[in-house]
Design a protein around this motif. Structure first.
Motif, PDB file in Angstrom:
ATOM      1  N   TYR A 328       0.812  -1.208   0.000  1.00 35.18           N
ATOM      2  CA  TYR A 328       0.000   0.000   0.000  1.00 35.18           C
ATOM      3  C   TYR A 328       0.853   1.269   0.000  1.00 35.18           C
ATOM      4  CZ  TYR A 328      -3.951   3.028   1.164  1.00 35.18           C
ATOM      5  OH  TYR A 328      -4.915   3.999   1.146  1.00 35.18           O
ATOM      6  N   TYR A 347     -12.679  -5.235   1.452  1.00 36.43           N
ATOM      7  CA  TYR A 347     -13.073  -4.923   2.812  1.00 36.43           C
ATOM      8  C   TYR A 347     -12.013  -5.415   3.802  1.00 36.43           C
ATOM      9  CZ  TYR A 347     -15.806  -5.355   7.127  1.00 36.43           C
ATOM     10  OH  TYR A 347     -16.238  -5.267   8.413  1.00 36.43           O
ATOM     11  N   SER A 350      -8.911  -3.189   3.667  1.00 45.11           N
ATOM     12  CA  SER A 350      -9.155  -1.944   4.372  1.00 45.11           C
ATOM     13  C   SER A 350      -9.119  -2.159   5.882  1.00 45.11           C
ATOM     14  CB  SER A 350     -10.499  -1.383   3.919  1.00 45.11           C
ATOM     15  OG  SER A 350     -11.021  -0.535   4.881  1.00 45.11           O
ATOM     16  N   ARG A 351      -9.749  -3.264   6.321  1.00 47.04           N
ATOM     17  CA  ARG A 351      -9.811  -3.537   7.754  1.00 47.04           C
ATOM     18  C   ARG A 351      -8.412  -3.801   8.319  1.00 47.04           C
ATOM     19  NH1 ARG A 351     -14.004  -8.125   9.270  1.00 47.04           N
ATOM     20  NH2 ARG A 351     -12.445  -9.227   8.085  1.00 47.04           N
ATOM     21  N   LEU A 353      -5.524  -2.849   7.066  1.00 45.88           N
ATOM     22  CA  LEU A 353      -4.716  -1.630   7.022  1.00 45.88           C
ATOM     23  C   LEU A 353      -5.042  -0.732   8.211  1.00 45.88           C
ATOM     24  CD1 LEU A 353      -4.688  -0.583   3.246  1.00 45.88           C
ATOM     25  CD2 LEU A 353      -2.698  -1.146   4.638  1.00 45.88           C
ATOM     26  N   SER A 354      -6.346  -0.570   8.490  1.00 43.83           N
ATOM     27  CA  SER A 354      -6.709   0.297   9.626  1.00 43.83           C
ATOM     28  C   SER A 354      -6.208  -0.306  10.923  1.00 43.83           C
ATOM     29  CB  SER A 354      -8.204   0.539   9.749  1.00 43.83           C
ATOM     30  OG  SER A 354      -8.866   0.260   8.591  1.00 43.83           O
ATOM     31  N   LYS A 357      -2.587   0.376  11.248  1.00 44.75           N
ATOM     32  CA  LYS A 357      -2.350   1.778  11.592  1.00 44.75           C
ATOM     33  C   LYS A 357      -2.675   2.041  13.056  1.00 44.75           C
ATOM     34  CE  LYS A 357      -3.415   5.433   9.129  1.00 44.75           C
ATOM     35  NZ  LYS A 357      -4.215   6.294   8.209  1.00 44.75           N
ATOM     36  N   GLU A 358      -3.730   1.388  13.534  1.00 49.87           N
ATOM     37  CA  GLU A 358      -4.096   1.563  14.940  1.00 49.87           C
ATOM     38  C   GLU A 358      -2.968   1.115  15.854  1.00 49.87           C
ATOM     39  OE1 GLU A 358      -8.630   0.686  14.160  1.00 49.87           O
ATOM     40  OE2 GLU A 358      -7.929  -0.255  16.018  1.00 49.87           O
ATOM     41  N   LEU A 361      -0.102   3.593  15.678  1.00 49.54           N
ATOM     42  CA  LEU A 361      -0.474   4.852  16.326  1.00 49.54           C
ATOM     43  C   LEU A 361      -0.490   4.697  17.842  1.00 49.54           C
ATOM     44  CD1 LEU A 361      -1.347   7.792  16.045  1.00 49.54           C
ATOM     45  CD2 LEU A 361      -3.697   7.035  15.754  1.00 49.54           C
ATOM     46  N   SER A 385      -1.375  10.999  14.457  1.00 48.95           N
ATOM     47  CA  SER A 385      -1.835  10.165  13.348  1.00 48.95           C
ATOM     48  C   SER A 385      -1.345  10.739  12.017  1.00 48.95           C
ATOM     49  CB  SER A 385      -3.360  10.075  13.368  1.00 48.95           C
ATOM     50  OG  SER A 385      -3.815   9.340  12.266  1.00 48.95           O
ATOM     51  N   GLU A 389       1.077   8.991   9.335  1.00 46.45           N
ATOM     52  CA  GLU A 389       0.762   8.917   7.916  1.00 46.45           C
ATOM     53  C   GLU A 389       1.968   9.394   7.083  1.00 46.45           C
ATOM     54  OE1 GLU A 389      -2.007   7.521   6.983  1.00 46.45           O
ATOM     55  OE2 GLU A 389      -1.775   7.832   4.834  1.00 46.45           O
TER      56      GLU A 389
END
Lengths: 406, 386
Positions: A328, A347, A350-351, A353-354, A357-358, A361, A385, A389
């Protein structure tokens, strides 16, 4: 696109498009003279690499104390590339032929005031990163809103906007405060009675019938006296219908601002003397330079630390998740492309990746709390955040390419 | 070059079943905008609960009235996730220029939350977009209070649009989220009764703006008064003018009365009781979906009319479960009432009733009667004039 090398260019030239592609950099002579003059006053070198960040902060600080300065022009020139890349990326993805690259560029650059207003250099991320986020969001939202406006009836559109957008549209059209209050109340009453009755959808919502106009009017006339200040005049169904149609018209106009010339170097027409636009006090300016340099040094140190923290956090992620981040952020594949390549659902991409990131972070937030003693409020973590990024998009790519392990 | 960060906003699809069910259940609300608001709230809440569960691995508990009758009055829901109280505010607006939160969720002490989620419900695309969040404190300190619709509004660019931040905050120990909330002056039951009488009036489209907020907030804060208000408005919103049966013969029907085949597919076997064989008379057959609050499945009220030789109208009335269901809810009652509310006939469903019906009756032109459908304490009625 030919990258700009010199500081003078970075802060005084604008993109010229031809046939919807980058053509050349055009110099704004007023801005050019301004930056040349300022360069002479400071010891900074005119090479982009060494002092780009210095000059961003320099003009940003100047903009803060007086937004009317040439500073806006310099920063606008500086953010041309970012805006161009955002516009290009979005334009490629668009299937409709309705929007050209130049339209996207226009829409994005129009949010420059939002970028400058919202940017906070103390949180560590660069102006470019912040501008990328704002430009992207603005472009995404505007395209969606224009699309919706085109596909909706007046009545369906009126349900799909916020009160603030309604009011701003009427303000932009030069409505008086009293007129805005009347229209706003009419809109509230309209929304109370005109809603879908056949299927749960509003795009093709049809006009209220006579009986409905009567109830809308009744509500308007009973609510008008409760307004602060009270609305004096009674309204009739005909008046309300006319007002609401006008509201829809103004909202459409507001969502589709006339595309002005792409020629952004507007300062050319300004009559201000350059001398007026420069900080008068050379000593104060010297002090300001010093502060900027200190800030930059702090940021540098912080970035080194953050890099270490995030690298460690990255190590702890599962290899499969790291692959995903690599595809990505380093290979710059879209979620769709990744889904196809890994044979998983978009989906899921996306899930994951988030969730990655969580985790990163969270690690960054905990470190900031323990080491920098930052109290972790939502706005503070939001700033982190953005830093994350930036790190993902700039550092992660080079990390991956260095160790080549992925 | 940088990517557009598209991992931070959250789109959720509204499952078909939730959309369909919410739409049907909301039909009992007569004011169109309020009905629509109730629908949007229900699909929003029902779609978000599984997502919250999945993301937090904690069972989310709805801590506000989870009922369409409530959402007819106030927009929004409260959800408790562990020790955190979330307020979910749906909106139709596609622009992210502001987040508008009803005052009830900010200034009623027991209603206020820690975090406020801004959710765009897009019924045309059947999806939700959770586009940002904020805290009670930020709404109170940075938001503008708008007296015209009693809301706190925060500019879109002050909303935290990155939901990654929200989920990280849930894993960190408590940031201060709530500003100080002044208690509301208590009402005594006499005052409450008066207010309830006033606000139960179905002609009032926007009851929340009808009386001063201090009184309104105090009324809503007591569960029993809130429930009473919902019930009052529910039963009264049904009090529409009677259906005119003589018009039915001219094919003029009131809203909601549909042809049998419109509501029923495949066609039910109505022959067992509505036998046409006994007469060669023409019949009018109509069906209406009846919603009893939102705790029970909708049922179908079926009317069949025939004209007698003496110009009286012969009337059959039945209640059936809606298409796809086999049995009626147990203890469902159907009653025929005179206009003085005298019960003329009554019939009750058992545990496994496929339908219930009244004995056929005949009425002269101009006679009025009422059909009441009830279960436990919930009831609704339909008025007719022959």
């Amino acid at each position: 696109m030919k990258p700009r090398q010199r500081i003078i260019e970075l802060f005084s030239t604008f993109i010229q498009l031809a046939d919807d592609l980058f053509d050349r950099w055009v110099t704004d002579s007023l801005l050019q003279r301004s930056i040349e003059r300022t360069l002479k006053q400071t010891a900074e070198l005119d090479t982009a690499e060494s002092s780009e960040h210095f000059w961003v902060l320099y003009w940003y600080r100047l903009w803060k104390t007086n937004p009317e300065y040439l500073a806006t022009g310099h920063l606008s020139a500086y953010l041309q590339e970012v805006c161009y890349w955002v516009a290009q990326r979005v334009a490629i993805q668009l299937t409709s032929m309705q929007y050209k690259l130049s339209d996207c560029f226009q829409i994005a650059i129009a949010s420059l005031p939002v970028v400058l207003k919202g940017y906070n250099p103390n949180q560590g991320a660069s102006l470019k990163t912040y501008a990328t986020v704002v430009f992207s969001n603005k472009l995404r939202d505007t395209l969606r809103q224009q699309g919706e406006a085109n596909s909706r009836t007046d009545w369906g559109l009126l349900r799909k906007i916020s009160q603030k957008q309604l009011v701003e549209s009427l303000q932009a059209a030069g409505f008086s405060e009293v007129a805005i209050a009347n229209h706003r109340l009419a809109w509230t009453c309209f929304k109370t009675f005109c809603a879908p009755s056949e299927t749960p959808a509003t795009r093709q919502l049809s006009a209220p019938d006579r009986a409905m106009w009567a109830t809308i009017t009744q509500l308007y006339n009973s609510q008008r006296l409760k307004q602060v200040p009270p609305i004096e005049a009674q309204a009739t169904p005909d008046v309300l219908e006319r007002w609401l149609k006008n509201c829809a018209k103004q909202v459409r106009a507001y969502l589709h601002p006339a595309i002005t010339s792409l020629n952004l170097n507007k300062s050319e027409s300004g009559s201000g003397e350059i001398l007026d636009d420069l900080p008068a006090d050379a000593e104060a300016s010297g002090l300001a330079d010093l502060i900027i340099r200190e800030e930059l040094q702090q940021r540098q140190t912080q970035q080194t630390q953050i890099n270490a923290v995030l690298k460690a956090a990255l190590e702890k992620l599962e290899p499969q998740v790291r692959t995903l981040l690599h595809l990505y952020y380093a290979q710059k594949l879209t979620q769709q492309q990744i889904a196809a390549q890994l044979e998983i659902k978009q989906y899921t991409v996306s899930r994951r990746l988030s969730s990655a990131k969580e985790k990163l972070l969270l690690a960054l937030a905990k470190w900031s709390q323990e080491t920098l003693h930052i109290s972790l409020t939502s706005p503070a973590v939001r700033d982190m955040s953005l830093l994350l990024e930036e790190w993902l998009q700039e550092k992660l790519a080079s990390e991956f390419s260095k160790d080549g392990s992925l | 070059m940088m990517l557009l960060s598209d991992t931070s906003t959250q789109w959720l699809e509204i499952p078909d079943a939730i959309g369909t069910q919410s739409w049907q259940q909301s039909q009992f609300i007569s004011i169109p905008g309020n009905r629509w608001q109730a629908y949007l709230n229900q699909v929003c809440l029902q779609t978000m609960l599984p997502w919250l569960q999945e993301k937090s691995t904690i069972e989310p508990i709805v801590d506000s009235m989870d009922s369409l009758a409530f959402w007819e009055i106030v927009n929004g829901s409260a959800i408790v996730l562990g020790t955190t109280r979330l307020i979910v505010i749906p909106t139709e607006a596609m622009d992210r220029s502001e987040f508008r939160v009803p005052q009830e969720w900010i200034d009623i002490p027991s209603w206020a939350g820690d975090y406020y989620l801004a959710v765009e419900v897009d019924p045309d695309e059947q999806c939700l977009n959770i586009w940002g969040y904020t805290t009670h404190q930020m709404l109170k300190s940075e938001g503008n209070y708008d007296g015209s619709d009693r809301t706190y509004c925060l500019d879109g660019d002050r909303i935290i649009q990155d939901l990654t931040v929200f989920w990280v905050m849930q894993q960190l120990s408590g940031e201060p989220t709530q500003a100080v909330i002044e208690p509301l002056p208590a009402l005594n039951s006499g005052q409450a009764e008066l207010l309830l009488q006033q606000l139960g009036d179905r002609a009032i489209a926007l009851p929340r703006l009808e009386i001063p907020f201090l009184q309104w907030g105090a009324l809503l804060e007591q569960d029993r008064w809130l429930e009473q208000l919902c019930q009052l408005r529910q039963s009264r919103v049904n009090a529409t003018s009677p259906a005119n049966l003589s018009q039915w013969w001219q094919n003029v029907f009131e809203a909601g009365w549909q042809a049998i085949e419109d509501l029923w597919a495949p066609q039910p076997d109505l022959a067992f009781s509505f036998r046409q064989a006994e007469s060669t008379q023409q019949q009018v057959r109509r069906v209406k979906q009846i919603q009893l609050g939102d705790q029970f499945p909708a049922v179908l009220l079926v009317m069949v009319l025939e004209t007698e030789a003496d110009e009286r109208t012969r009337i059959w009335v039945q209640i059936h479960p809606q298409s796809g269901e086999t049995y009626l809810p147990a203890n469902l009652r159907l009653e025929l009432l005179s206009m003085t509310d005298e019960v003329l006939q009554s019939v009750q469903a058992g545990d496994t009733s496929n339908y219930i019906q009244l004995r056929r009756f005949k009425s002269r032109l101009g006679t009025q009667f009422r059909l009441q459908v009830a279960i436990a304490d919930t009831f609704t009625h339909e008025d007719f004039i022959v």
